[in-house]
Motif scaffolding. Structure first.
Motif, PDB file in Angstrom:
ATOM      1  N   SER A 133       0.807  -1.218   0.000  1.00 31.31           N
ATOM      2  CA  SER A 133       0.000   0.000   0.000  1.00 31.31           C
ATOM      3  C   SER A 133       0.843   1.273   0.000  1.00 31.31           C
ATOM      4  CB  SER A 133      -0.921   0.009   1.220  1.00 31.31           C
ATOM      5  OG  SER A 133      -0.180   0.230   2.419  1.00 31.31           O
ATOM      6  N   GLY A 134       2.153   1.114   0.237  1.00 33.08           N
ATOM      7  CA  GLY A 134       3.033   2.278   0.326  1.00 33.08           C
ATOM      8  C   GLY A 134       3.109   2.878   1.713  1.00 33.08           C
ATOM      9  N   ALA A 135       2.458   2.225   2.685  1.00 35.28           N
ATOM     10  CA  ALA A 135       2.466   2.748   4.054  1.00 35.28           C
ATOM     11  C   ALA A 135       3.804   2.548   4.744  1.00 35.28           C
ATOM     12  CB  ALA A 135       1.356   2.087   4.868  1.00 35.28           C
ATOM     13  N   TYR A 136       4.584   1.547   4.281  1.00 32.90           N
ATOM     14  CA  TYR A 136       5.908   1.308   4.862  1.00 32.90           C
ATOM     15  C   TYR A 136       6.906   1.154   3.724  1.00 32.90           C
ATOM     16  CZ  TYR A 136       9.692  -0.525   7.721  1.00 32.90           C
ATOM     17  OH  TYR A 136      10.899  -0.704   8.348  1.00 32.90           O
ATOM     18  N   THR A 137       7.985   1.945   3.747  1.00 30.01           N
ATOM     19  CA  THR A 137       8.956   1.951   2.643  1.00 30.01           C
ATOM     20  C   THR A 137      10.392   1.814   3.114  1.00 30.01           C
ATOM     21  OG1 THR A 137       9.069   4.373   2.704  1.00 30.01           O
ATOM     22  CG2 THR A 137       7.456   3.391   1.210  1.00 30.01           C
ATOM     23  N   ARG A 138      10.590   1.473   4.407  1.00 30.76           N
ATOM     24  CA  ARG A 138      11.945   1.439   4.950  1.00 30.76           C
ATOM     25  C   ARG A 138      12.530   0.017   4.907  1.00 30.76           C
ATOM     26  NH1 ARG A 138      12.453   3.128  10.405  1.00 30.76           N
ATOM     27  NH2 ARG A 138      14.612   3.610   9.837  1.00 30.76           N
ATOM     28  N   HIS A 139      13.680  -0.169   5.560  1.00 35.16           N
ATOM     29  CA  HIS A 139      14.348  -1.471   5.586  1.00 35.16           C
ATOM     30  C   HIS A 139      13.475  -2.509   6.292  1.00 35.16           C
ATOM     31  CE1 HIS A 139      15.319  -1.566   9.897  1.00 35.16           C
ATOM     32  NE2 HIS A 139      15.528  -0.260   9.800  1.00 35.16           N
ATOM     33  N   THR A 140      13.751  -3.805   6.016  1.00 38.36           N
ATOM     34  CA  THR A 140      12.933  -4.879   6.585  1.00 38.36           C
ATOM     35  C   THR A 140      13.664  -5.682   7.665  1.00 38.36           C
ATOM     36  OG1 THR A 140      13.621  -6.400   4.828  1.00 38.36           O
ATOM     37  CG2 THR A 140      11.581  -5.126   4.475  1.00 38.36           C
ATOM     38  N   ALA A 141      14.853  -5.259   8.059  1.00 36.09           N
ATOM     39  CA  ALA A 141      15.578  -5.968   9.128  1.00 36.09           C
ATOM     40  C   ALA A 141      14.736  -5.961  10.402  1.00 36.09           C
ATOM     41  CB  ALA A 141      16.927  -5.315   9.398  1.00 36.09           C
ATOM     42  N   GLY A 142      14.543  -7.135  10.997  1.00 38.28           N
ATOM     43  CA  GLY A 142      13.797  -7.237  12.237  1.00 38.28           C
ATOM     44  C   GLY A 142      12.304  -7.424  12.052  1.00 38.28           C
ATOM     45  N   LEU A 143      11.802  -7.379  10.816  1.00 41.02           N
ATOM     46  CA  LEU A 143      10.380  -7.568  10.575  1.00 41.02           C
ATOM     47  C   LEU A 143      10.045  -9.059  10.435  1.00 41.02           C
ATOM     48  CD1 LEU A 143       9.512  -4.747   7.993  1.00 41.02           C
ATOM     49  CD2 LEU A 143       9.686  -4.620  10.493  1.00 41.02           C
ATOM     50  N   ALA A 144       8.782  -9.410  10.722  1.00 40.44           N
ATOM     51  CA  ALA A 144       8.271 -10.772  10.532  1.00 40.44           C
ATOM     52  C   ALA A 144       9.208 -11.819  11.122  1.00 40.44           C
ATOM     53  CB  ALA A 144       8.034 -11.042   9.044  1.00 40.44           C
ATOM     54  N   ALA A 145       9.518 -11.666  12.388  1.00 39.54           N
ATOM     55  CA  ALA A 145      10.434 -12.599  13.055  1.00 39.54           C
ATOM     56  C   ALA A 145       9.934 -14.028  12.912  1.00 39.54           C
ATOM     57  CB  ALA A 145      10.556 -12.232  14.535  1.00 39.54           C
ATOM     58  N   GLY A 146      10.855 -14.930  12.564  1.00 43.59           N
ATOM     59  CA  GLY A 146      10.514 -16.333  12.414  1.00 43.59           C
ATOM     60  C   GLY A 146      10.175 -16.741  11.001  1.00 43.59           C
TER      61      GLY A 146
END
Length: 284
Positions: free
Chosen positions: A21-34
């Motif tokens: 949706s364009g709501a988040y555009t930054r790095h993905t380190a640490g997201l969706a753990a596991g």
């Protein structure tokens, strides 16, 4: 509501929705753990077999975890509705060996003869390091992991070759062996480091000046540890000087629905959601 801390708490499909949706555009380190994160490469079908050979010959920096059909932007084995054109926060467009644009969506660039590759990412094993109490500096600092060109030669295939790119994490000296053991359990996320200690031994002159990402401090009781990095194929693609190649922007990965412990990412045809993903054994 779309801060890093908010997005970090979301499920993979929810994080992808925020990215799409364009709501988040930054790095993905640490997201969706596991869950497995992946580097992205898109190129023409005529070059896909040579690129697949290149990855097979250099599995540490280029572990293939998914591949699309020609002309389809869907990674059918990596989750439900994983669209490579819209589900990465930032993409780099390369033409004739030069970066010409950085964009949040590649739908307008997609062609009927394009093939997408998903390659394992070291962000995956970082969750395990953190769970073991080993600090991961760039996540703590909310920055992009530092990445460096090295003098480590790759095995070429067709127009693809060059030297390896590595990512660096400073690890407490008394926990280096543990960090090696933990990351070695994730071969689809580059596995164990390719080097620890002196950066000069692998051709890195200045740790304070990474080729990609952000520099991090190294404390006196820490050792710089270097893992093979998924930016390696980007460097190889640049040297191949192809008319058009699309990749993720370093640090901005594709988040999948595949558990990070899976040996081979796969979704069976009768599976309807992420909760039913199961890894296949190496013998299947």
């Amino acid at each position: 509501m779309n801060s890093f801390e908010h997005i970090r708490a979301l499920l993979p499909s929810e994080a992808r929705a925020a990215i799409r949706s364009g709501a988040y555009t930054r790095h993905t380190a640490g997201l969706a753990a596991g869950y497995l994160q992946a580097n992205l490469v898109v190129l023409r079908e005529v070059h896909a077999l040579d690129f697949a050979r290149f990855c097979q010959r250099n599995p540490k920096p280029c572990p293939v975890v998914g591949m699309t059909d020609a002309g389809s932007p869907q990674f059918r084995t990596l989750g439900r509705d994983v669209d490579l054109c819209r589900d990465v926060p930032s993409y780099n467009i390369y033409e004739n060996g030069r970066i010409t644009a950085t964009v949040p969506d590649i739908s307008s660039y997609w062609k009927e003869d394009h093939v997408g590759f998903a390659l394992g990412c070291s962000f995956t094993f970082e969750t395990a390091l953190i769970a073991a109490g080993i600090p991961v500096r760039h996540i703590d600092a909310d920055t992009t992991v530092p990445m460096y060109r090295t003098s480590i030669e790759l095995t070429p295939a067709g127009p693809f070759g060059g030297t390896m790119v590595v990512s660096m994490r400073p690890i407490p000296r008394d926990r280096v062996a543990e960090a090696i053991a933990i990351s070695s359990k994730f071969p689809l996320a580059h596995g164990a480091p390719v080097h620890t200690g002196s950066p000069g031994e692998i051709g890195i002159r200045d740790l304070a000046a990474p080729d990609w990402g952000d520099s991090v401090d190294i404390k006196p009781d820490e050792v710089p540890c270097f893992w093979a990095c998924g930016v390696t194929p980007q460097a190889a693609l640049l040297s191949a000087n192809l008319p058009l190649v699309i990749t993720h922007t370093p640090g901005h990965m594709l988040i999948t629905d595949v558990p990070e412990t899976a040996e081979i990412p796969v979704i069976q045809p009768n599976q309807k959601n992420a909760e039913t993903f199961q890894p296949l054994s190496r013998g299947d």
